[in-house]
Design an enzyme around this catalytic site. Structure first.
Site, PDB file in Angstrom:
ATOM      1  N   LYS A  13       0.833  -1.209   0.000  1.00  0.00           N
ATOM      2  CA  LYS A  13       0.000   0.000   0.000  1.00  0.00           C
ATOM      3  C   LYS A  13       0.871   1.264   0.000  1.00  0.00           C
ATOM      4  CE  LYS A  13      -1.900  -1.108   3.973  1.00  0.00           C
ATOM      5  NZ  LYS A  13      -1.152  -2.345   4.285  1.00  0.00           N
ATOM      6  N   ARG A  88      -8.792   1.405   9.956  1.00  0.00           N
ATOM      7  CA  ARG A  88      -8.344   0.045  10.265  1.00  0.00           C
ATOM      8  C   ARG A  88      -9.338  -0.677  11.148  1.00  0.00           C
ATOM      9  NH1 ARG A  88      -2.561   0.620   9.217  1.00  0.00           N
ATOM     10  NH2 ARG A  88      -1.338  -1.031  10.070  1.00  0.00           N
ATOM     11  N   ARG A 127      12.108  -6.361   4.543  1.00  0.00           N
ATOM     12  CA  ARG A 127      12.073  -4.902   4.313  1.00  0.00           C
ATOM     13  C   ARG A 127      13.193  -4.204   5.082  1.00  0.00           C
ATOM     14  NH1 ARG A 127       6.759  -1.496   5.155  1.00  0.00           N
ATOM     15  NH2 ARG A 127       6.587  -2.750   7.050  1.00  0.00           N
ATOM     16  N   ARG A 160      12.552  -2.328  10.662  1.00  0.00           N
ATOM     17  CA  ARG A 160      11.545  -1.838  11.600  1.00  0.00           C
ATOM     18  C   ARG A 160      11.350  -2.844  12.731  1.00  0.00           C
ATOM     19  NH1 ARG A 160       6.308   0.261   8.200  1.00  0.00           N
ATOM     20  NH2 ARG A 160       5.228  -0.969   9.774  1.00  0.00           N
ATOM     21  N   ARG A 171       0.675  -8.920  13.689  1.00  0.00           N
ATOM     22  CA  ARG A 171       0.025  -7.889  12.868  1.00  0.00           C
ATOM     23  C   ARG A 171      -0.974  -8.523  11.896  1.00  0.00           C
ATOM     24  NH1 ARG A 171       5.175  -5.266  10.410  1.00  0.00           N
ATOM     25  NH2 ARG A 171       3.788  -3.935   9.196  1.00  0.00           N
TER      26      ARG A 171
HETATM   27  P1  AP5 Z   1       4.892  -1.566   1.828  1.00  0.00           P
HETATM   28  O1  AP5 Z   1       4.518  -0.805   0.603  1.00  0.00           O
HETATM   29  O2  AP5 Z   1       5.531  -0.810   2.933  1.00  0.00           O
HETATM   30  O3  AP5 Z   1       3.625  -2.347   2.389  1.00  0.00           O
HETATM   31  P2  AP5 Z   1       2.367  -1.803   3.195  1.00  0.00           P
HETATM   32  O4  AP5 Z   1       1.174  -2.465   2.645  1.00  0.00           O
HETATM   33  O5  AP5 Z   1       2.363  -0.289   3.217  1.00  0.00           O
HETATM   34  O6  AP5 Z   1       2.677  -2.416   4.604  1.00  0.00           O
HETATM   35  P3  AP5 Z   1       3.189  -1.748   5.968  1.00  0.00           P
HETATM   36  O7  AP5 Z   1       3.883  -2.801   6.756  1.00  0.00           O
HETATM   37  O8  AP5 Z   1       3.963  -0.500   5.752  1.00  0.00           O
HETATM   38  O9  AP5 Z   1       1.835  -1.386   6.527  1.00  0.00           O
HETATM   39  P4  AP5 Z   1       1.220  -1.752   7.849  1.00  0.00           P
HETATM   40  O10 AP5 Z   1      -0.134  -1.632   7.377  1.00  0.00           O
HETATM   41  O11 AP5 Z   1       1.461  -2.885   8.696  1.00  0.00           O
HETATM   42  O12 AP5 Z   1       2.020  -0.712   8.733  1.00  0.00           O
HETATM   43  P5  AP5 Z   1       1.688   0.795   9.030  1.00  0.00           P
HETATM   44  O13 AP5 Z   1       2.933   1.519   8.821  1.00  0.00           O
HETATM   45  O14 AP5 Z   1       0.440   1.249   8.368  1.00  0.00           O
HETATM   46  O15 AP5 Z   1       5.809  -2.792   1.356  1.00  0.00           O
HETATM   47  C1  AP5 Z   1       6.357  -3.717   2.271  1.00  0.00           C
HETATM   48  C2  AP5 Z   1       7.688  -4.281   1.693  1.00  0.00           C
HETATM   49  O16 AP5 Z   1       7.435  -4.966   0.462  1.00  0.00           O
HETATM   50  C3  AP5 Z   1       8.731  -3.201   1.337  1.00  0.00           C
HETATM   51  O17 AP5 Z   1      10.013  -3.743   1.596  1.00  0.00           O
HETATM   52  C4  AP5 Z   1       8.547  -2.964  -0.161  1.00  0.00           C
HETATM   53  O18 AP5 Z   1       9.755  -2.517  -0.744  1.00  0.00           O
HETATM   54  C5  AP5 Z   1       8.148  -4.353  -0.637  1.00  0.00           C
HETATM   55  N1  AP5 Z   1       7.172  -4.332  -1.745  1.00  0.00           N
HETATM   56  C6  AP5 Z   1       6.075  -3.532  -1.851  1.00  0.00           C
HETATM   57  N2  AP5 Z   1       5.371  -3.828  -2.955  1.00  0.00           N
HETATM   58  C7  AP5 Z   1       6.034  -4.856  -3.565  1.00  0.00           C
HETATM   59  C8  AP5 Z   1       5.781  -5.628  -4.748  1.00  0.00           C
HETATM   60  N3  AP5 Z   1       4.692  -5.392  -5.525  1.00  0.00           N
HETATM   61  N4  AP5 Z   1       6.644  -6.614  -5.060  1.00  0.00           N
HETATM   62  C9  AP5 Z   1       7.735  -6.873  -4.267  1.00  0.00           C
HETATM   63  N5  AP5 Z   1       8.029  -6.179  -3.152  1.00  0.00           N
HETATM   64  C10 AP5 Z   1       7.186  -5.185  -2.796  1.00  0.00           C
HETATM   65  O19 AP5 Z   1       1.341   0.686  10.599  1.00  0.00           O
HETATM   66  C11 AP5 Z   1       2.320   0.382  11.568  1.00  0.00           C
HETATM   67  C12 AP5 Z   1       1.668   0.396  12.946  1.00  0.00           C
HETATM   68  O20 AP5 Z   1       1.128   1.707  13.225  1.00  0.00           O
HETATM   69  C13 AP5 Z   1       0.468  -0.546  13.124  1.00  0.00           C
HETATM   70  O21 AP5 Z   1       0.878  -1.852  13.444  1.00  0.00           O
HETATM   71  C14 AP5 Z   1      -0.276   0.150  14.278  1.00  0.00           C
HETATM   72  O22 AP5 Z   1       0.351  -0.082  15.508  1.00  0.00           O
HETATM   73  C15 AP5 Z   1      -0.108   1.624  13.940  1.00  0.00           C
HETATM   74  N6  AP5 Z   1      -1.209   2.130  13.076  1.00  0.00           N
HETATM   75  C16 AP5 Z   1      -1.104   2.599  11.809  1.00  0.00           C
HETATM   76  N7  AP5 Z   1      -2.304   2.967  11.349  1.00  0.00           N
HETATM   77  C17 AP5 Z   1      -3.201   2.713  12.330  1.00  0.00           C
HETATM   78  C18 AP5 Z   1      -4.610   2.860  12.431  1.00  0.00           C
HETATM   79  N8  AP5 Z   1      -5.346   3.339  11.434  1.00  0.00           N
HETATM   80  N9  AP5 Z   1      -5.208   2.476  13.589  1.00  0.00           N
HETATM   81  C19 AP5 Z   1      -4.489   2.008  14.632  1.00  0.00           C
HETATM   82  N10 AP5 Z   1      -3.141   1.833  14.592  1.00  0.00           N
HETATM   83  C20 AP5 Z   1      -2.505   2.180  13.454  1.00  0.00           C
END
Ligand code: AP5
Length: 220
Positions: A13, A88, A127, A160, A171
């Site tokens: 995403k 979420r 990552r 991370r 997660r």
């Molecule tokens: P990436 O693009 O970063 O994936 P993502 O879907 O954004 O996943 P995240 O882990 O960043 O999201 P998340 O939802 O767990 O964490 P968030 O930061 O929102 O890609 C991941 C990896 O794959 C990278 O290495 C990339 O290079 C690679 N990649 C991407 N696309 C690819 C492809 N097509 N092919 C190959 N490789 C690829 O949240 C973190 C924490 O914050 C949560 O756990 C929670 O504690 C808190 N939080 C955030 N939002 C909320 C909310 N709304 N409510 C409550 N708590 C929240």
């Protein structure tokens, strides 16, 4: 365009949101990024959020919703935005709807990045993130030119805290129990579109571009 990106952690995403944000000039609003910045700055929100984030749990709805409402109220979000990682929970989605109703706006698409579990685990455990500019890399899929060094700014790369395998599993469970139901929530509203998050970065981008260009052409 007003977009919501939905899907499990590691679905890509954030990666796509960064590209789409540049191409279409909409702000990329990632609650994860905003919270990590708050933790880094040791702000009151950061101190409240840190424990939840390190454990792979959700930060309480009230904290996250407040952040998003404030961010959406800034002028650069008036013509469109990409919400990445929010909502979420059902409660967050309902609060967001209330804000949209007040503002007299709706969303164009909620995009579900449908991604298989082994892909997610391999992406997240591999990552690496630049400590300076936040750019994401992957130890095998998206490697920096120079080992452990960001191509864009020369910053050092780190893993991370919540990308350790045990926390990734946690997660994923949190996603299944608290977030996955939002797919039906947006389907019922008639705004859900699904793309395969298992595809390459370029292929996912292509699928999203087809969708967005169609909407832009329909309007003109
Ligand atoms: P990436 O693009 O970063 O994936 P993502 O879907 O954004 O996943 P995240 O882990 O960043 O999201 P998340 O939802 O767990 O964490 P968030 O930061 O929102 O890609 C991941 C990896 O794959 C990278 O290495 C990339 O290079 C690679 N990649 C991407 N696309 C690819 C492809 N097509 N092919 C190959 N490789 C690829 O949240 C973190 C924490 O914050 C949560 O756990 C929670 O504690 C808190 N939080 C955030 N939002 C909320 C909310 N709304 N409510 C409550 N708590 C929240």
């Amino acid at each position: 365009m007003r977009l919501i990106f939905l899907g499990p952690p590691g679905a890509g995403k954030g990666t796509q949101a960064k590209v789409i944000s540049k191409k279409f000039n909409y702000p990329h609003i990632s609650t994860g990024d905003i919270l990590r910045e708050s933790v880094k700055n040791n702000s009151p929100v950061g101190r409240q959020a840190k424990g939840y984030m390190d454990r792979g749990e959700l930060v309480p709805d009230e904290i996250v919703t407040r952040i998003v409402v404030e961010r959406l109220g800034r002028p650069d979000a008036s013509a469109g935005f990409i919400l990445d990682g929010f909502p979420r929970t059902k409660k967050q989605a309902v609060e967001l709807d209330k804000e949209f109703k007040k503002a007299g706006i709706g969303i164009d698409y909620a995009i579900y990045f449908e991604t298989s579990e082994p892909v997610v685990i391999s992406r997240l455990s591999g990552r690496r993130v630049c400590e300076k500019c936040g750019l994401n890399y992957h130890i095998t899929n998206i490697r920096p030119k120079k080992e452990n060094t960001c191509d864009a700014c020369g910053g050092a790369l780190f893993q991370r805290e919540d990308d350790k395998v045990e926390t990734i599993k946690k997660r994923l469970n949190v996603y299944k129990n608290q977030t996955a139901d939002l797919i039906d929530y947006y389907k019922d509203k008639g705004v859900l579109e699904t793309v395969s998050g298992d595809l390459s970065v370029e292929e996912v981008f292509k699928a999203l571009s087809v969708l967005f260009n169609k909407r832009i052409n329909d309007r003109s």
